[in-house]
Design an enzyme around this catalytic site. Structure first.
Site, PDB file in Angstrom:
ATOM      1  CG  ASP A  39      -1.961   1.038   1.420  1.00 37.16           C
ATOM      2  OD1 ASP A  39      -1.742   2.136   0.614  1.00 37.16           O
ATOM      3  OD2 ASP A  39      -2.861   0.989   1.861  1.00 37.16           O
ATOM      4  CG  ASP A  59       2.242  -9.377  -4.440  1.00 40.76           C
ATOM      5  OD1 ASP A  59       2.524 -10.040  -3.329  1.00 40.76           O
ATOM      6  OD2 ASP A  59       1.531  -9.864  -5.328  1.00 40.76           O
ATOM      7  CB  SER A 137       3.448 -15.925  14.413  1.00 40.50           C
ATOM      8  OG  SER A 137       2.300 -16.172  15.226  1.00 40.50           O
ATOM      9  CE1 TYR A 150       0.144 -15.212  10.009  1.00 39.07           C
ATOM     10  CE2 TYR A 150      -0.194 -16.503  12.193  1.00 39.07           C
ATOM     11  CZ  TYR A 150       0.493 -15.354  11.472  1.00 39.07           C
ATOM     12  OH  TYR A 150       0.749 -14.447  12.069  1.00 39.07           O
ATOM     13  CE  LYS A 154       3.791 -15.408  10.126  1.00 36.73           C
ATOM     14  NZ  LYS A 154       4.423 -14.108   9.782  1.00 36.73           N
ATOM     15  CB  THR A 185      -0.941  -4.749  14.035  1.00 33.55           C
ATOM     16  OG1 THR A 185      -1.679  -5.971  13.894  1.00 33.55           O
ATOM     17  CG2 THR A 185       0.210  -4.842  14.976  1.00 33.55           C
TER      18      THR A 185
HETATM   19  N1  LIG Z   1      -0.459  -8.730  15.063  1.00 31.86           N
HETATM   20  C1  LIG Z   1      -0.153  -9.908  15.609  1.00 31.86           C
HETATM   21  O1  LIG Z   1      -0.908 -10.063  16.557  1.00 31.86           O
HETATM   22  C2  LIG Z   1       0.926 -10.814  15.316  1.00 31.86           C
HETATM   23  C3  LIG Z   1       1.254 -11.902  16.139  1.00 31.86           C
HETATM   24  C4  LIG Z   1       2.385 -12.676  15.758  1.00 31.86           C
HETATM   25  C5  LIG Z   1       2.897 -12.382  14.587  1.00 31.86           C
HETATM   26  N2  LIG Z   1       2.456 -11.491  13.730  1.00 31.86           N
HETATM   27  C6  LIG Z   1       3.425 -11.254  12.439  1.00 31.86           C
HETATM   28  O2  LIG Z   1       3.900  -9.865  12.458  1.00 31.86           O
HETATM   29  C7  LIG Z   1       4.038  -9.497  11.139  1.00 31.86           C
HETATM   30  C8  LIG Z   1       3.376  -8.198  11.076  1.00 31.86           C
HETATM   31  O3  LIG Z   1       2.123  -8.123  11.333  1.00 31.86           O
HETATM   32  P1  LIG Z   1       1.013  -6.868  11.693  1.00 31.86           P
HETATM   33  O4  LIG Z   1       0.236  -7.371  12.853  1.00 31.86           O
HETATM   34  O5  LIG Z   1       2.072  -5.587  11.867  1.00 31.86           O
HETATM   35  O6  LIG Z   1       0.347  -7.061  10.332  1.00 31.86           O
HETATM   36  P2  LIG Z   1      -0.092  -5.636   9.486  1.00 31.86           P
HETATM   37  O7  LIG Z   1      -1.762  -6.518   8.936  1.00 31.86           O
HETATM   38  O8  LIG Z   1      -0.501  -4.550  10.258  1.00 31.86           O
HETATM   39  O9  LIG Z   1       0.634  -5.437   8.260  1.00 31.86           O
HETATM   40  C9  LIG Z   1       1.099  -6.353   7.300  1.00 31.86           C
HETATM   41  C10 LIG Z   1       1.989  -5.746   6.481  1.00 31.86           C
HETATM   42  O10 LIG Z   1       2.460  -6.825   5.395  1.00 31.86           O
HETATM   43  C11 LIG Z   1       2.222  -6.163   4.186  1.00 31.86           C
HETATM   44  N3  LIG Z   1       1.907  -7.259   3.411  1.00 31.86           N
HETATM   45  C12 LIG Z   1       0.867  -7.998   3.329  1.00 31.86           C
HETATM   46  N4  LIG Z   1       0.746  -8.835   1.973  1.00 31.86           N
HETATM   47  C13 LIG Z   1       1.878  -8.321   1.247  1.00 31.86           C
HETATM   48  C14 LIG Z   1       2.228  -8.915  -0.090  1.00 31.86           C
HETATM   49  N5  LIG Z   1       1.892  -9.799  -0.721  1.00 31.86           N
HETATM   50  N6  LIG Z   1       3.490  -8.093  -0.314  1.00 31.86           N
HETATM   51  C15 LIG Z   1       4.017  -7.164   0.262  1.00 31.86           C
HETATM   52  N7  LIG Z   1       3.776  -6.786   1.426  1.00 31.86           N
HETATM   53  C16 LIG Z   1       2.711  -7.411   2.016  1.00 31.86           C
HETATM   54  C17 LIG Z   1       1.080  -5.235   4.440  1.00 31.86           C
HETATM   55  O11 LIG Z   1       1.108  -4.313   3.151  1.00 31.86           O
HETATM   56  C18 LIG Z   1       1.360  -4.406   5.619  1.00 31.86           C
HETATM   57  O12 LIG Z   1       2.427  -3.571   5.549  1.00 31.86           O
HETATM   58  C19 LIG Z   1       3.364 -10.470  10.168  1.00 31.86           C
HETATM   59  O13 LIG Z   1       4.518 -11.438   9.661  1.00 31.86           O
HETATM   60  C20 LIG Z   1       2.600 -11.291  11.189  1.00 31.86           C
HETATM   61  O14 LIG Z   1       2.212 -12.482  10.696  1.00 31.86           O
HETATM   62  C21 LIG Z   1       1.600 -10.636  13.951  1.00 31.86           C
END
Ligand SMILES: NC(=O)c1ccc[n+]([C@@H]2O[C@H](COP(=O)([O-])OP(=O)(O)OC[C@H]3O[C@@H](n4cnc5c(N)ncnc54)[C@H](O)[C@@H]3O)[C@@H](O)[C@H]2O)c1
Length: 246
Positions: A39, A59, A137, A150, A154, A185
């Site tokens: 984005d 992407d 994760s 997922y 992971k 988030t």
């Molecule tokens: N939020 C949680 O509770 C949590 C817990 C454990 C792990 N995680 C991991 O932490 C990381 C960040 O998560 P978050 O919560 O900040 O997520 P988020 O949804 O806020 O952000 C996801 C980001 O990934 C990017 N993205 C998704 N698909 C993409 C693609 N095809 N190409 C390029 N960019 C892409 C999006 O543009 C965005 O910037 C992720 O890997 C998520 O799996 C999150």
């Protein structure tokens, strides 16, 4: 001197949540950040708080786009010291009703993309004695309901981290993973449970201390990417405020 002074970091998922927090913190600690996400509009906003940083809409499911992103980063900043694979995607589905496309997307974003980026970045990181931090994760070390794709991806990312750590054990390169628990988030606030979900199972994901602040998790990533973590290689850091402690 700041902890990441003079380092160049490519950060994926930079438009949102943890990736945006990492981008801001790395810049604050002296790094030049090349942000990657889908984005562009959201990145424009985030990068007003990432001085000296730049970004590209990419992407990561596409190997060619990942190759180009790494090439652009090196062209722009002249080197690469850290690849921080933060981008991820989580959708909850009953396994029986998952389509081939659902499964493919889980793997494309959470595992294939990080692999493509590692492969493209490795020659540059070997040159600088750099490092990789893969954001997995706690779903990469234990099961989570309605999350077969997922969790598989992971767990795969944790495996990829360890495989690279062994393969490059004789080189000047470090590869580590971080396994966060629940953070506040868009991934969690926009979370949608499948129809007829068993909420007793969903509640097992809940963290006893509540959601973590992304800024706190970003600090662990900054440590791992810095020379302070010179002896940390092949590690899988659980950053979950006690969720998996027992
Ligand atoms: N939020 C949680 O509770 C949590 C817990 C454990 C792990 N995680 C991991 O932490 C990381 C960040 O998560 P978050 O919560 O900040 O997520 P988020 O949804 O806020 O952000 C996801 C980001 O990934 C990017 N993205 C998704 N698909 C993409 C693609 N095809 N190409 C390029 N960019 C892409 C999006 O543009 C965005 O910037 C992720 O890997 C998520 O799996 C999150």
């Amino acid at each position: 001197m700041s902890q990441l002074s003079g380092k160049v970091a490519l950060v994926t998922g930079a438009s949102s949540g943890l990736g945006a927090a990492v981008s801001r913190l790395f810049a604050e600690r002296g790094a030049s950040v090349f942000g990657v996400a889908r984005d562009a509009a959201r990145m424009t906003e985030v990068f007003t708080e990432v001085p000296g940083g730049t970004y590209a809409s990419v992407d990561i499911a596409s190997a060619e786009a990942c190759n180009q992103a790494v090439a652009r980063c090196v062209e722009e900043f002249g080197r690469l010291d850290a690849l921080i694979n933060v981008a991820g995607f989580h959708q909850m589905r009953h396994t029986i009703s998952m389509t081939d496309e659902d499964w493919a997307k889980d793997l494309a974003v959470n595992l294939n993309g990080p692999f493509f980026l590692c492969r493209a970045a490795l020659p540059h990181l070997l040159e600088t004695g750099g490092n990789i931090v893969n954001v997995a994760s706690i779903a990469g070390i234990e099961g989570e309901v309605y999350s077969a794709g997922y969790c598989a991806a992971k767990h795969g990312l944790v495996g990829l981290t360890r495989a690279l750590a062994i393969e490059f054990t004789s080189e000047r390169l470090r590869v580590n993973a971080v396994c966060p628990g629940g953070m506040l988030t868009p991934q969690t606030t926009e979370f949608a449970a499948p129809e007829d979900a068993d909420w007793n199972l969903i509640m097992r994901i809940a963290a006893p201390r509540g959601m973590m602040d992304v800024a706190d998790v970003a600090k662990t990533i900054a440590f791992l990417a810095s020379d302070d973590a010179a002896a940390v290689h092949g590690a899988v850091y659980i950053v979950d405020a006690g969720k998996t402690a027992g």
